[in-house]
Motif scaffolding. Sequence first.
Motif, short mmCIF file in Angstrom:
data_model
loop_
_atom_site.label_atom_id
_atom_site.label_comp_id
_atom_site.label_asym_id
_atom_site.label_seq_id
_atom_site.Cartn_x
_atom_site.Cartn_y
_atom_site.Cartn_z
N PHE A 1 -39.58 -100.55 2.55
CA PHE A 1 -41.00 -100.19 2.73
C PHE A 1 -41.24 -98.72 2.38
CE2 PHE A 1 -44.63 -98.89 5.36
CZ PHE A 1 -45.58 -99.77 4.81
N LYS A 2 -40.21 -97.95 2.54
CA LYS A 2 -40.33 -96.51 2.24
C LYS A 2 -40.83 -96.32 0.81
CE LYS A 2 -37.55 -92.27 2.52
NZ LYS A 2 -37.77 -91.83 1.17
N HIS B 1 -49.29 -93.27 1.57
CA HIS B 1 -49.23 -93.73 2.96
C HIS B 1 -50.36 -94.68 3.31
CE1 HIS B 1 -48.20 -93.19 7.26
NE2 HIS B 1 -46.99 -92.83 6.74
N ASP C 1 -38.33 -107.01 9.85
CA ASP C 1 -38.26 -105.64 9.31
C ASP C 1 -38.51 -105.72 7.81
OD1 ASP C 1 -36.92 -102.79 10.39
OD2 ASP C 1 -36.91 -103.11 8.19
N LEU C 2 -39.52 -104.96 7.36
CA LEU C 2 -39.88 -105.03 5.94
C LEU C 2 -38.80 -104.34 5.12
CD1 LEU C 2 -43.73 -104.31 6.10
CD2 LEU C 2 -42.53 -106.49 6.18
N ASP C 3 -38.62 -104.84 3.92
CA ASP C 3 -37.55 -104.31 3.08
C ASP C 3 -38.08 -103.19 2.18
OD1 ASP C 3 -35.95 -106.31 4.20
OD2 ASP C 3 -36.57 -107.78 2.66
N ASP D 1 -42.12 -100.20 10.11
CA ASP D 1 -42.36 -101.47 9.42
C ASP D 1 -41.67 -102.62 10.16
OD1 ASP D 1 -39.78 -100.74 9.00
OD2 ASP D 1 -39.77 -101.10 6.82
N ARG E 1 -46.20 -105.12 16.77
CA ARG E 1 -45.57 -104.18 15.83
C ARG E 1 -44.81 -103.17 16.70
NH1 ARG E 1 -48.40 -99.35 13.00
NH2 ARG E 1 -46.73 -98.59 11.61
N ASN F 1 -44.55 -96.50 0.40
CA ASN F 1 -45.18 -95.24 0.79
C ASN F 1 -44.99 -94.20 -0.30
OD1 ASN F 1 -46.32 -95.81 3.26
ND2 ASN F 1 -44.44 -95.38 4.41
N ARG G 1 -31.22 -108.87 2.17
CA ARG G 1 -32.64 -108.78 2.56
C ARG G 1 -33.43 -110.04 2.21
NH1 ARG G 1 -31.12 -103.48 1.42
NH2 ARG G 1 -31.62 -102.04 3.09
N LYS H 1 -30.32 -107.95 6.50
CA LYS H 1 -30.42 -106.81 5.58
C LYS H 1 -29.16 -106.73 4.75
CE LYS H 1 -34.23 -104.42 6.91
NZ LYS H 1 -35.28 -104.05 6.02
N ASP I 1 -50.19 -98.31 4.85
CA ASP I 1 -50.91 -98.78 6.04
C ASP I 1 -51.59 -100.12 5.78
OD1 ASP I 1 -50.13 -96.65 7.48
OD2 ASP I 1 -52.10 -95.63 7.53
N LEU J 1 -49.15 -102.88 5.77
CA LEU J 1 -48.73 -103.21 7.15
C LEU J 1 -49.79 -104.10 7.82
CD1 LEU J 1 -47.31 -99.77 8.34
CD2 LEU J 1 -46.02 -101.87 8.02
N1 LIG Z 1 -47.45 -96.08 5.63
C1 LIG Z 1 -46.71 -95.99 6.78
N2 LIG Z 1 -45.45 -95.81 6.69
C2 LIG Z 1 -44.68 -95.74 7.87
C3 LIG Z 1 -45.26 -95.85 9.10
N3 LIG Z 1 -44.30 -95.79 10.07
C4 LIG Z 1 -43.12 -95.60 9.40
N4 LIG Z 1 -43.34 -95.57 8.06
C5 LIG Z 1 -42.43 -95.47 7.02
O1 LIG Z 1 -41.67 -96.62 6.91
C6 LIG Z 1 -40.47 -96.32 6.33
C7 LIG Z 1 -39.39 -97.06 7.03
O2 LIG Z 1 -38.26 -96.88 6.30
P1 LIG Z 1 -36.90 -97.38 6.75
O3 LIG Z 1 -37.01 -98.29 7.94
O4 LIG Z 1 -36.09 -96.20 7.01
O5 LIG Z 1 -36.23 -98.14 5.53
P2 LIG Z 1 -36.80 -98.99 4.40
O6 LIG Z 1 -37.45 -98.10 3.41
O7 LIG Z 1 -37.80 -100.02 4.92
O8 LIG Z 1 -35.62 -99.68 3.94
P3 LIG Z 1 -34.76 -100.75 4.68
O9 LIG Z 1 -35.31 -100.94 6.03
O10 LIG Z 1 -33.50 -100.31 4.72
O11 LIG Z 1 -35.03 -101.93 3.85
C8 LIG Z 1 -40.35 -94.82 6.47
O12 LIG Z 1 -40.42 -94.22 5.19
C9 LIG Z 1 -41.50 -94.40 7.32
O13 LIG Z 1 -41.97 -93.12 6.95
C10 LIG Z 1 -46.67 -96.04 9.16
O14 LIG Z 1 -47.26 -96.15 10.20
N5 LIG Z 1 -47.34 -96.09 7.97
#
Ligand SMILES: Nc1nc2c(ncn2[C@@H]2O[C@H](COP(=O)(O)OP(=O)(O)OP(=O)(O)O)[C@@H](O)[C@H]2O)c(=O)[nH]1
Length: 784
Positions: free
Chosen positions: A665-666, A674, A661-663, A704, A700, A669, A778, A774, A678, A681
């Motif tokens: 990642f939000k 976005h 699980d990516l840290d 993330d 996948r 974006n 992380r 996490k 992508d 990813l």
């Molecule tokens: N660019 C992109 N973003 C995605 C996709 N699917 C999900 N996301 C984003 O990935 C993010 C996942 O965030 P979270 O899993 O909630 O948490 P985080 O930001 O990674 O933080 P932690 O997991 O707590 O480290 C969200 O903001 C989603 O909108 C995708 O296909 N493309």
Amino acid sequence: MLASRFGRTLKFRVALLTVVLGMGSLVLIGWFNFQAARAEIKNERFRYLSDLVERIAADIDQRVAVRQRLLASSVRTLHPTDAALPQMAEGILTSLRPIAPLFDALVVYDRHGIILADEPASAGRRGLDIHDRDYFIETRKSLRPMISVPLRTRNNPKRRIVVFTVPLTDPHGQFVGMVGGSLELLSVGFFRDLESITIGNSGYITVNAVRSRLNIYHPDTSRVFEPLPSAASSPALNRALGGWQGVDETTISTGERMLVAYRPLRQVDWVVGGLLPVGEAYEPIYSLAERYIAFALGMMLVVLLLVSWRLKHILRPLDRLKSNILTLPASGNSVLAGISDYDELQSVADVVARAWSERDTMEAQLARSEAFFRALNEASPLGVFVVDDRGKLNYVNRACKRLFGYENEVEWHGRHWNEAVHPLDHERIRALARSLLADGETLVKTECRLINGQRPFLNVELRLCRLTYEAEPRFLGVVMDVSEQEETRQSLMAERERAMAILESIGDAVVLTSHLDEIEYLNQPAEALLGVRAQDTLGRPLYSFASFSPPENGRPLSIQRLESLVAHPFCEMDMMTKDARVQPVVLTLSVIAAVGSMHGYRVYVLHDDSARREREKAHRWEANHDPLTGLLNRRGYLASLSGLLAGPDRKGRNDAIALIDLDHFKAVNDHAGHGAGDQLLQDVAGIIQSRLRSSDVAARLGGDEFALLLFNCRLDDARALIEAVRGQIEAHVLEVAGVSLSVTASVGMTMLRPDDVVPADPIERADQRCYLAKNAGRNRLVTG
Ligand SMILES: Nc1nc2c(ncn2[C@@H]2O[C@H](COP(=O)(O)OP(=O)(O)OP(=O)(O)O)[C@@H](O)[C@H]2O)c(=O)[nH]1
């Protein structure tokens, strides 16, 4: 006419054979006897000639020797001085008087070759200078007696002589002159005896001088002193001049064939020859031959008469046989009557009797056959007619009368059969009849129209053949009404054209084959699908252009197996073409029974299935894969994991799963958009795939979150591999619009346990480990 007929008779031929054989024998016997007698006579004549010239040569030799010796001995004691010789000349001649009869003249010469005295005196001889004569020069030089070559005298050139010379020497042995005794060649003197010698009627003796090549004696005095003929015209004489002696049969200068004998003389260089004409030499045998021929001809005449007379009797039974054969059917006599004593004729009679009986049998058979064929003709639905070479009808059967419209007992005999034929077909049929006559064709076939009054015209098939056993050309025609067939054929043709139009217009490929699977038809889409041209395939088996196998099986099916699939309306197949293309098709194979035949046709309908199969493949892929990264999606991952867990014999295996699980990642974006998210990813997916073995599975799961399935991988190895993945993700930087983006990953990993039954069991453990990672800050791996 009569002579030529007689020439062909047995009698004539036997007589001729007898004459030829008899004459041949007589000629052969006569010829051998003639040759033997001729050789005998020739030898005898040669002996005679040889003896004769031998004797003559010896005689001339002796006479020459006597003259030479006497002349020499007469002057041997005389040794006049040069000065005294003129006065002594007369005296010398006087002393020679005893031998004077042996010569025609005696002459004394001084040392200069001047004639001092002669006896008998001849006008103009005294005082003649002969110092240039060879005999004088040689006598003076050699001081020995000699004989001159034949020569003409100086005072009278008509006289031809030879001169015997003896030198006169003085007391000191010096040459002072000579004495000469001459013999005249044309006088009756020296060669007088030869004239009395005759050889047959026309044979003769000649004497020839070798050195001067002159004839010095010949019974024909005009030939005396003539130069001798060349070697070509008188070869035997010329051989004799060269030293040969003997006998020969040869040609002489006059062209006459002669038996000759030649012998050279010892005392003088002369050659004596005896010549006898061949005709005279062989005259006895020739007259004998003439008598023999007359006798042979007479004999043959007698034999011929006897043979003719005898043959008449011998051949009489043949005439009897002839009359027996002629009267056989009427008289009821035996063929053998009167000839039973003759074996050869008896066998001929047997053959005749047999032939007669066979003829009767054949006549009966012929009558039966004719009756049969007449009945057949009359009963036949086919029209049969016979025409002569002008096309006039000789015969028509019942069916033909109907077809020609002669049913109401119209007088058909002698009518031209063209009257029943449509005028537009006349020329074509005439051409066919001509080809029968000219080109040696035996049967011609055509279709034509008949006018029979019932309908506008009748379509018929016409076969014409020439009756080859006829001396005059005649033709047999067979007519068959094909009106109905023609109509059926027309409608079938229309039907076929419609079917063809349909087949060409549909999009699917259609191939029609015989029961042997040989191609009889294929439409244009089939050409395109098989990659062939229709004309190159006709009559050839379909399998040489295409084979069929179940999809992705690769093993071609036999035709029987294909036929068993007929029950299925659609049958997916891979078609392997001649150029090794694999073409997905939907095959419909139908077997159609052919009317009137045990065998049917096969119809292959081939629908190009490429697009549908591609679509289906894409759907399958999309259902199990993540379109963004190309990795398996959750569904695909769970299927793989389920498969592993359900698989046999998991005991002792080391399989691991990990959740990545990516840290934060939000934030990516949020800051970079976005699209950048992508891309990152996709980069992470690439890093994961680059590190995994081909047997491992990466997916996948969503957002993330990534998941791994490591087959046969011990804990330490799995840890090391995931640490490496994690480290590479951490180190990876993505540059987007001048901003460097990077991300870290938290990983939870667990080994599959034997009591794991469903995917949720290990996934939950891994998820917990990930959660721990996490929480622990992380960017780390938690295993357990
Ligand atoms: N660019 C992109 N973003 C995605 C996709 N699917 C999900 N996301 C984003 O990935 C993010 C996942 O965030 P979270 O899993 O909630 O948490 P985080 O930001 O990674 O933080 P932690 O997991 O707590 O480290 C969200 O903001 C989603 O909108 C995708 O296909 N493309």
